[in-house]
Motif scaffolding. Structure first.
Motif, mmCIF file in Angstrom:
data_model
loop_
_atom_site.group_PDB
_atom_site.id
_atom_site.type_symbol
_atom_site.label_atom_id
_atom_site.label_comp_id
_atom_site.label_asym_id
_atom_site.label_seq_id
_atom_site.Cartn_x
_atom_site.Cartn_y
_atom_site.Cartn_z
ATOM 1 N N PHE A 74 -16.212 -6.457 -11.575
ATOM 2 C CA PHE A 74 -16.538 -6.726 -12.971
ATOM 3 C C PHE A 74 -15.329 -7.367 -13.648
ATOM 4 N N SER A 75 -15.590 -8.379 -14.453
ATOM 5 C CA SER A 75 -14.510 -9.070 -15.148
ATOM 6 C C SER A 75 -14.010 -8.245 -16.327
ATOM 7 N N LEU A 76 -12.846 -8.612 -16.830
ATOM 8 C CA LEU A 76 -12.289 -7.944 -18.007
ATOM 9 C C LEU A 76 -13.262 -8.024 -19.178
ATOM 10 N N ASP A 77 -13.829 -9.200 -19.415
ATOM 11 C CA ASP A 77 -14.766 -9.364 -20.535
ATOM 12 C C ASP A 77 -15.988 -8.465 -20.376
ATOM 13 N N GLU A 78 -16.491 -8.349 -19.164
ATOM 14 C CA GLU A 78 -17.667 -7.501 -18.924
ATOM 15 C C GLU A 78 -17.356 -6.036 -19.216
ATOM 16 N N ILE A 79 -16.201 -5.579 -18.770
ATOM 17 C CA ILE A 79 -15.855 -4.172 -18.990
ATOM 18 C C ILE A 79 -15.616 -3.890 -20.463
ATOM 19 N N VAL A 80 -14.932 -4.790 -21.155
ATOM 20 C CA VAL A 80 -14.694 -4.590 -22.588
ATOM 21 C C VAL A 80 -16.019 -4.556 -23.352
ATOM 22 N N GLU A 81 -16.964 -5.407 -22.959
ATOM 23 C CA GLU A 81 -18.270 -5.406 -23.616
ATOM 24 C C GLU A 81 -19.021 -4.099 -23.365
ATOM 25 N N THR A 82 -18.921 -3.567 -22.147
ATOM 26 C CA THR A 82 -19.560 -2.282 -21.850
ATOM 27 C C THR A 82 -18.927 -1.175 -22.692
ATOM 28 N N ILE A 83 -17.618 -1.177 -22.824
ATOM 29 C CA ILE A 83 -16.949 -0.181 -23.672
ATOM 30 C C ILE A 83 -17.439 -0.316 -25.111
ATOM 31 N N ARG A 84 -17.574 -1.550 -25.585
ATOM 32 C CA ARG A 84 -18.065 -1.765 -26.952
ATOM 33 C C ARG A 84 -19.466 -1.190 -27.123
ATOM 34 N N HIS A 85 -20.333 -1.434 -26.175
ATOM 35 C CA HIS A 85 -21.698 -0.911 -26.259
ATOM 36 C C HIS A 85 -21.702 0.620 -26.263
ATOM 37 N N ILE A 86 -20.833 1.225 -25.460
ATOM 38 C CA ILE A 86 -20.769 2.688 -25.396
ATOM 39 C C ILE A 86 -20.260 3.256 -26.719
ATOM 40 N N VAL A 87 -19.237 2.649 -27.286
ATOM 41 C CA VAL A 87 -18.705 3.114 -28.574
ATOM 42 C C VAL A 87 -19.745 2.959 -29.672
ATOM 43 N N GLU A 88 -20.422 1.829 -29.713
ATOM 44 C CA GLU A 88 -21.436 1.607 -30.746
ATOM 45 C C GLU A 88 -22.585 2.600 -30.625
ATOM 46 N N MET A 189 -13.591 0.692 -5.599
ATOM 47 C CA MET A 189 -12.773 0.889 -6.796
ATOM 48 C C MET A 189 -11.572 -0.056 -6.860
ATOM 49 N N ASP A 190 -11.356 -0.846 -5.826
ATOM 50 C CA ASP A 190 -10.119 -1.618 -5.710
ATOM 51 C C ASP A 190 -10.173 -2.991 -6.368
ATOM 52 N N TYR A 191 -11.325 -3.389 -6.898
ATOM 53 C CA TYR A 191 -11.448 -4.758 -7.382
ATOM 54 C C TYR A 191 -10.477 -5.136 -8.505
ATOM 55 N N PRO A 192 -10.034 -4.206 -9.382
ATOM 56 C CA PRO A 192 -9.050 -4.634 -10.390
ATOM 57 C C PRO A 192 -7.760 -5.169 -9.770
ATOM 58 N N TYR A 193 -7.341 -4.587 -8.660
ATOM 59 C CA TYR A 193 -6.135 -5.068 -7.987
ATOM 60 C C TYR A 193 -6.367 -6.442 -7.363
ATOM 61 N N PHE A 194 -7.560 -6.662 -6.824
ATOM 62 C CA PHE A 194 -7.905 -7.976 -6.261
ATOM 63 C C PHE A 194 -7.880 -9.035 -7.351
ATOM 64 N N ILE A 195 -8.439 -8.711 -8.507
ATOM 65 C CA ILE A 195 -8.435 -9.654 -9.631
ATOM 66 C C ILE A 195 -7.006 -9.922 -10.085
ATOM 67 N N GLN A 196 -6.215 -8.877 -10.161
ATOM 68 C CA GLN A 196 -4.843 -9.020 -10.657
ATOM 69 C C GLN A 196 -4.012 -9.942 -9.773
ATOM 70 N N TRP A 197 -4.183 -9.835 -8.457
ATOM 71 C CA TRP A 197 -3.328 -10.583 -7.545
ATOM 72 C C TRP A 197 -3.906 -11.923 -7.111
ATOM 73 N N GLY A 199 -6.454 -13.649 -9.280
ATOM 74 C CA GLY A 199 -6.968 -14.394 -10.425
ATOM 75 C C GLY A 199 -8.464 -14.617 -10.357
ATOM 76 N N ALA A 200 -9.151 -13.896 -9.482
ATOM 77 C CA ALA A 200 -10.605 -14.051 -9.340
ATOM 78 C C ALA A 200 -11.337 -13.431 -10.531
ATOM 79 N N HIS A 201 -12.616 -13.745 -10.634
ATOM 80 C CA HIS A 201 -13.499 -13.138 -11.637
ATOM 81 C C HIS A 201 -12.942 -13.225 -13.060
ATOM 82 N N GLY A 202 -12.369 -14.375 -13.379
ATOM 83 C CA GLY A 202 -11.872 -14.592 -14.731
ATOM 84 C C GLY A 202 -10.423 -14.207 -14.933
ATOM 85 N N SER A 203 -9.846 -13.481 -13.989
ATOM 86 C CA SER A 203 -8.444 -13.047 -14.014
ATOM 87 C C SER A 203 -8.148 -12.167 -15.226
#
Length: 273
Positions: A74-88, A189-197, A199-203
């Protein structure tokens, strides 16, 4: 009261003591708890038990971290949007108190910076300005090597996938003395590290600098080989009105290693505010 909501395909657990329909229960402030690697919503068991007497506790497993669901990054934007939906959904028109740890800090801080109108207070645990040049400059060569070692290992595990990758991930979790149940740990659970190193999925290149507009409590453990924040950042945060920095004798998983001290520190800070 305990109920489970399904938001963006994620099971969101909402807990508070008493009748959820009462005026007293519905007026409580809400604490949204977001974990990191390699954890699930279960990380917060002792915090939910402690804080639900005075707050509504909201917790969930990060997208892609649930072993029972399909493996997907999941990209950073996708996760932030999910957090927004949960908070709302869980806070209505109110603001949330964000309780964040590890990658939960990375994603949660970005939510706080993009949607400050939905955040009352921030409780950051063990990860501060880890994305900054200032933090990188504060590390020793040995610390940098250790960070690169475990993160690249996990990035490779995500890329490899399958049983070998799961064994790689569990091995690293044991090496880092992760307190979570190994039954729920895997390479999914490791995909954030893959994105970080890679730049995949929007980086993560477009992350906003952490500069909270609300009070923030930063709690970190002292019993670990290196920190995830720079001393300068901690000093600057402590000087902000209403904010506080607190060191606790614990490892990276402060809320598990020394739950009593952590819960007391947070309770006192929230009550004082």
């Amino acid at each position: 009261m305990k109920e489970t909501l399904v938001i963006d395909g994620i099971d969101v657990i909402v807990e508070s003591e008493g009748n959820g329909e009462s005026a007293e229960a519905s007026s409580r402030e809400t604490i949204v708890m977001i974990h990191g690697w390699p954890d699930t919503y279960r990380l917060w068991d002792r915090q939910a038990e402690h804080f639900k007497t005075r707050y509504r506790c909201v917790r969930f497993t990060l997208p892609g971290f649930d072993i029972a669901k399909p493996r997907r990054a999941f990209s950073l934007d996708e996760i932030v949007e999910t957090i927004r939906h949960i908070v709302e959904r869980t806070c209505g028109d109110g603001k949330a108190i964000m309780m964040l740890h590890d990658w939960g800090c990375v994603f949660g801080y970005q939510f706080c910076m993009r949607h400050p109108e939905r955040v009352a207070k921030i409780i950051g645990i063990d990860v501060g300005d880890a994305a900054s040049r200032q933090y990188l400059n504060s590390l020793t060569v040995k610390s940098k090597a250790m960070i690169v070692g475990y993160q690249v290992w996990l990035a490779i595990a995500w890329r490899v996938g399958g049983g070998i990758a799961d064994r790689m991930t569990k091995y690293m979790a044991r090496l880092l003395r992760v307190p979570s149940d190994a039954a729920f740990i895997g390479s999914h659970m490791d995909y954030p590290y893959f994105i970080q190193w890679t730049g995949a999925h929007g980086s993560f290149r477009n992350m906003m600098k952490l500069a909270p507009a609300c009070p923030m409590l930063f709690v970190y453990g002292t019993r670990k080989p290196f920190m995830f924040h720079s001393p300068q950042w901690a000093e600057a945060l402590a000087a902000q009105p209403g904010s506080k920095v607190c060191a606790i004798r614990a490892g990276h998983w402060v809320m598990v290693d020394n739950a009593q001290a952590f819960n007391q520190t947070v309770s006192e800070w929230l009550a004082a505010g």
